[in-house]
Design an enzyme around this catalytic site. Structure first.
Site, PDB file in Angstrom:
ATOM      1  N   GLU A 239      21.082  26.252   0.061  1.00 49.47           N
ATOM      2  CA  GLU A 239      21.374  27.397  -0.866  1.00 49.47           C
ATOM      3  C   GLU A 239      20.673  28.586  -0.040  1.00 49.47           C
ATOM      4  OE1 GLU A 239      20.800  24.616  -4.818  1.00 49.47           O
ATOM      5  OE2 GLU A 239      19.700  26.693  -4.768  1.00 49.47           O
TER       6      GLU A 239
ATOM      7  N   LYS B  53       8.722  20.005   1.712  1.00 56.21           N
ATOM      8  CA  LYS B  53       7.886  20.832   2.336  1.00 56.21           C
ATOM      9  C   LYS B  53       8.044  22.147   1.667  1.00 56.21           C
ATOM     10  CE  LYS B  53       7.980  23.802   5.457  1.00 56.21           C
ATOM     11  NZ  LYS B  53       7.193  24.908   5.262  1.00 56.21           N
TER      12      LYS B  53
ATOM     13  N   GLU C 246      20.687  41.486   3.771  1.00 56.32           N
ATOM     14  CA  GLU C 246      19.789  40.936   2.734  1.00 56.32           C
ATOM     15  C   GLU C 246      18.276  41.613   2.764  1.00 56.32           C
ATOM     16  OE1 GLU C 246      18.507  37.110   2.347  1.00 56.32           O
ATOM     17  OE2 GLU C 246      19.078  36.983   0.069  1.00 56.32           O
TER      18      GLU C 246
ATOM     19  N   CYS D 139      17.386  35.133  -5.031  1.00 64.49           N
ATOM     20  CA  CYS D 139      18.772  34.988  -3.857  1.00 64.49           C
ATOM     21  C   CYS D 139      19.995  35.438  -4.728  1.00 64.49           C
ATOM     22  CB  CYS D 139      19.050  33.425  -3.549  1.00 64.49           C
ATOM     23  SG  CYS D 139      19.139  32.424  -5.353  1.00 64.49           S
TER      24      CYS D 139
HETATM   25  P1  NAD Z   1      13.016  30.654   5.245  1.00 62.83           P
HETATM   26  O1  NAD Z   1      14.411  30.359   5.514  1.00 62.83           O
HETATM   27  O2  NAD Z   1      12.335  31.658   6.099  1.00 62.83           O
HETATM   28  O3  NAD Z   1      12.120  29.414   4.716  1.00 62.83           O
HETATM   29  C1  NAD Z   1      12.528  28.634   3.795  1.00 62.83           C
HETATM   30  C2  NAD Z   1      11.743  27.006   4.208  1.00 62.83           C
HETATM   31  O4  NAD Z   1      12.416  26.645   5.571  1.00 62.83           O
HETATM   32  C3  NAD Z   1      10.375  27.426   4.410  1.00 62.83           C
HETATM   33  O5  NAD Z   1       9.728  26.348   3.646  1.00 62.83           O
HETATM   34  C4  NAD Z   1      10.214  27.208   5.766  1.00 62.83           C
HETATM   35  O6  NAD Z   1       8.860  26.811   6.271  1.00 62.83           O
HETATM   36  C5  NAD Z   1      11.121  26.238   6.168  1.00 62.83           C
HETATM   37  N1  NAD Z   1      11.700  26.543   7.628  1.00 62.83           N
HETATM   38  C6  NAD Z   1      11.841  27.850   8.402  1.00 62.83           C
HETATM   39  N2  NAD Z   1      12.421  27.355   9.546  1.00 62.83           N
HETATM   40  C7  NAD Z   1      12.652  25.948   9.709  1.00 62.83           C
HETATM   41  C8  NAD Z   1      13.071  25.312  10.708  1.00 62.83           C
HETATM   42  N3  NAD Z   1      13.512  25.665  11.910  1.00 62.83           N
HETATM   43  N4  NAD Z   1      13.268  23.971  10.335  1.00 62.83           N
HETATM   44  C9  NAD Z   1      13.024  23.406   9.005  1.00 62.83           C
HETATM   45  N5  NAD Z   1      12.553  24.210   8.004  1.00 62.83           N
HETATM   46  C10 NAD Z   1      12.171  25.711   8.506  1.00 62.83           C
HETATM   47  O7  NAD Z   1      13.174  31.544   3.853  1.00 62.83           O
HETATM   48  P2  NAD Z   1      12.230  32.335   2.857  1.00 62.83           P
HETATM   49  O8  NAD Z   1      11.930  33.574   3.428  1.00 62.83           O
HETATM   50  O9  NAD Z   1      11.165  31.521   2.530  1.00 62.83           O
HETATM   51  O10 NAD Z   1      13.102  32.374   1.490  1.00 62.83           O
HETATM   52  C11 NAD Z   1      13.905  33.466   1.240  1.00 62.83           C
HETATM   53  C12 NAD Z   1      15.226  33.400   1.569  1.00 62.83           C
HETATM   54  O11 NAD Z   1      15.815  32.079   0.637  1.00 62.83           O
HETATM   55  C13 NAD Z   1      16.479  34.348   1.055  1.00 62.83           C
HETATM   56  O12 NAD Z   1      17.335  34.624   2.078  1.00 62.83           O
HETATM   57  C14 NAD Z   1      17.072  33.880  -0.216  1.00 62.83           C
HETATM   58  O13 NAD Z   1      18.201  34.625  -0.421  1.00 62.83           O
HETATM   59  C15 NAD Z   1      16.952  32.308  -0.037  1.00 62.83           C
HETATM   60  N6  NAD Z   1      17.158  31.960  -1.310  1.00 62.83           N
HETATM   61  C16 NAD Z   1      18.394  31.241  -1.451  1.00 62.83           C
HETATM   62  C17 NAD Z   1      18.493  30.902  -2.846  1.00 62.83           C
HETATM   63  C18 NAD Z   1      19.822  30.139  -3.386  1.00 62.83           C
HETATM   64  O14 NAD Z   1      20.036  29.508  -4.386  1.00 62.83           O
HETATM   65  N7  NAD Z   1      20.915  30.673  -2.602  1.00 62.83           N
HETATM   66  C19 NAD Z   1      17.538  30.706  -3.720  1.00 62.83           C
HETATM   67  C20 NAD Z   1      16.256  31.058  -3.367  1.00 62.83           C
HETATM   68  C21 NAD Z   1      15.969  31.699  -2.177  1.00 62.83           C
END
Ligand code: NAD
Length: 503
Positions: free
Chosen positions: A266, A191, A397, A300
């Site tokens: 992550e 997804k 963040e 990230c």
């Molecule tokens: P997000 O958590 O809003 O969404 C990530 C994914 O989760 C999306 O596909 C979203 O549709 C899905 N999602 C949202 N709510 C959900 C739920 N209740 N159940 C299941 N899936 C759900 O994150 P974002 O805004 O898309 O991405 C940015 C974040 O990702 C930042 O915090 C960044 O630090 C983190 N990130 C971390 C790494 C790492 O390696 N640690 C790498 C890249 C990004």
């Protein structure tokens, strides 16, 4: 014709196609819309134009995808690993062949600058090649003989797994999660994030052309609270590999609890880059700038907190501000662009809220702090100085091209400030004193630390964070540990001396 015009012309046919067909799911080898017929729009952060309609899946679509992954699992698990290896290499070939298309589409969908995205597409191919080569050894175990038993261990793939990815560098991150799952022998339901779903669809097409059997890898588009949530709750899905915000990780843990999902997270970061006065200051300056402003700061591992020693702080911050002001913000498809627009209006508003917070908390905005233009989601590379670690701009963040600079006096102060955050993803230490580097890295609470270097990813090394930044590690064999079950088998080689009851 300018290079920008040339790239826009190259993008045009892909844009026309995706506009015509929309971004469909992929279930059991078929490209399909959501069963309900619902759609949502994905827009470009360059000018907010609609790129395409995207299938808006619900629990019924997720169920169909999970059942397809379950049905495909036994044959994929039992396929000769050398054959799986060949298919994964064919996917890497397909990525390389379409790298330009992937980079152009990713830039238009996410706002990332082309200068970084062309490399990210090729990194996706590397991820497939790396895990393709490891597929034949994935099940290898150990022999641990005891006096009466030959104990052996082996690994078996978990089964169908869910992969949920965020909107930042979505193509590369998807390959990073999916390639090891397939190499391990798992089947996948992916997804992608709703803000940037385009290149996941291209990746799916490439996998299919590479000969991946139907159902082995399924794609579900949709909203997190709807499709994502249903995936984390589905009983056939054995594990969830998730990349995204820490708060979403918590929600996923709770959603997956009734079905005892194995999770790999992550998550977010507020990563410190610590510059001591004995460092190579020109190199440190380059690293500070690169690690916060490249990839729009939507990264990230970005170094979003600068900890700079008092003795050098005035001059270091002055040079930083000059360089931040000189960064080229512009159209992502212009090869000269260093920072493109942020992913979405909603995210730009969140990033700009930090400008207000900085002012309210008494920090100084030494560079940026403004929106650029009124079309698209552009903001100026921003530097906050005079900050303390208690401020929200030092704790939350922001996930944009925004750096918070905090001064310190001693090594002990620096360590205390560096660790005083809920996160623990990466840390960067700049010093010419090797003993200090060793001491400091021992105490720094971060899953990945670089000394006198920016973040340079080496695929066999463990990638992941401590504290609120994650659970588990990726890379090398660590990915297989997540996607596979360890099995112990003990075979008697002598009298096992079983106590005789009831005689
Ligand atoms: P997000 O958590 O809003 O969404 C990530 C994914 O989760 C999306 O596909 C979203 O549709 C899905 N999602 C949202 N709510 C959900 C739920 N209740 N159940 C299941 N899936 C759900 O994150 P974002 O805004 O898309 O991405 C940015 C974040 O990702 C930042 O915090 C960044 O630090 C983190 N990130 C971390 C790494 C790492 O390696 N640690 C790498 C890249 C990004």
């Amino acid at each position: 014709m300018s290079e920008l015009d040339h790239n826009l012309a190259a993008l045009a046919p892909y844009l026309a196609d995706v506009g015509r067909y929309g971004i469909l799911n992929h279930i059991g080898g078929q490209a399909v819309p959501a069963a309900s017929g619902a759609w949502f729009d994905t827009t470009s952060p360059v000018d907010d134009s609609v790129i395409a309609q995207v299938a808006r899946s619900n629990a019924a679509d997720v169920d169909a995808a999970a059942q397809a992954a379950k049905a495909a699992f036994p044959a994929w698990r039992d396929m000769a690993a050398t054959d799986r290896k060949a298919i994964l290499h064919a996917i890497a070939d397909g990525i390389e062949a379409r790298a330009e298309e992937i980079a152009l589409c990713e830039c238009w969908d996410t706002g990332q600058a082309l200068r970084f995205m062309s490399k990210a597409a090729l990194r996706g191919a590397d991820n497939f090649r790396f895990f393709a080569d490891r597929a034949p050894g994935a099940r290898d175990g150990q022999s641990l003989p005891s006096p009466t038993l030959m104990n052996i261990t082996t690994r078996v793939p978990l089964g169908p797994v869910g992969v949920i990815t965020p909107w930042n560098t979505p193509f590369m991150l998807s390959t990073w999660k999916i390639a090891p799952a397939l190499a391990a022998g798992c089947t996948v339901v992916h997804k992608p994030a709703e803000f940037s779903p385009w290149t996941a669809r291209i990746l799916m097409d490439i996998a299919e052309e590479a000969g991946l059997p139907p159902g082995v890898w399924n794609l579900i588009n949709g909203l997190g609270e709807e499709a994502g949530k249903a995936l984390t709750q589905h009983p056939a899905i054995r594990a969830i590999a998730f990349v995204g915000e820490s708060a979403t990780g918590s929600a996923i843990m709770a959603q997956g609890a009734p079905t005892l999902k194995r999770v790999h997270f992550e998550l977010g970061g507020k990563n410190p880059i610590i510059v001591f006065d004995d460092a190579d200051l020109e190199a440190a300056l380059d690293a500070v700038i690169f690690m916060i402003y490249s990839l729009n700061g939507e990264r990230c591992t970005s170094s979003s907190r600068l900890l700079v020693q008092n003795t050098i702080a005035d001059e270091f911050e002055r040079k930083l501000a000059t360089r931040a002001n000189a960064i080229k913000v512009g159209h992502p498809l212009d090869p000269a662009t260093e920072v493109g627009p942020l992913i979405h209006e909603v995210h730009r508003a969140k990033v700009m809220a930090s400008f207000d917070a900085a002012r309210a908390e008494g920090a100084k905005i030494a560079a940026g702090g403004v929106r650029i233009g009124d079309t698209g989601q552009f903001v100026a590379p921003t530097l906050f100085t005079g900050a303390t670690n208690e401020m929200t701009i030092a704790q939350d963040e922001i996930f944009g091209p925004v750096l918070t600079s905090i001064r310190f006096a001693t090594e002990d102060d620096a360590l205390k400030i560096a660790n005083d955050t809920p996160y623990g993803l990466t840390g960067y230490v700049w010093t010419s004193d090797i003993a200090r580097a060793m001491r400091f890295t021992e105490e720094l609470e971060a899953g990945m630390i670089w000394v006198n270097s920016a973040n340079v990813r080496h695929l066999p090394t463990p990638f992941g964070g401590m504290k609120a930044s994650g659970i588990g590690r990726d890379g090398g064999d660590w990915s297989f540990e997540f996607y596979m079950e360890q099995k112990h088998i003990g075979i008697a080689t002598g009298d096992p001396k079983i106590p005789r009851l009831g005689v």
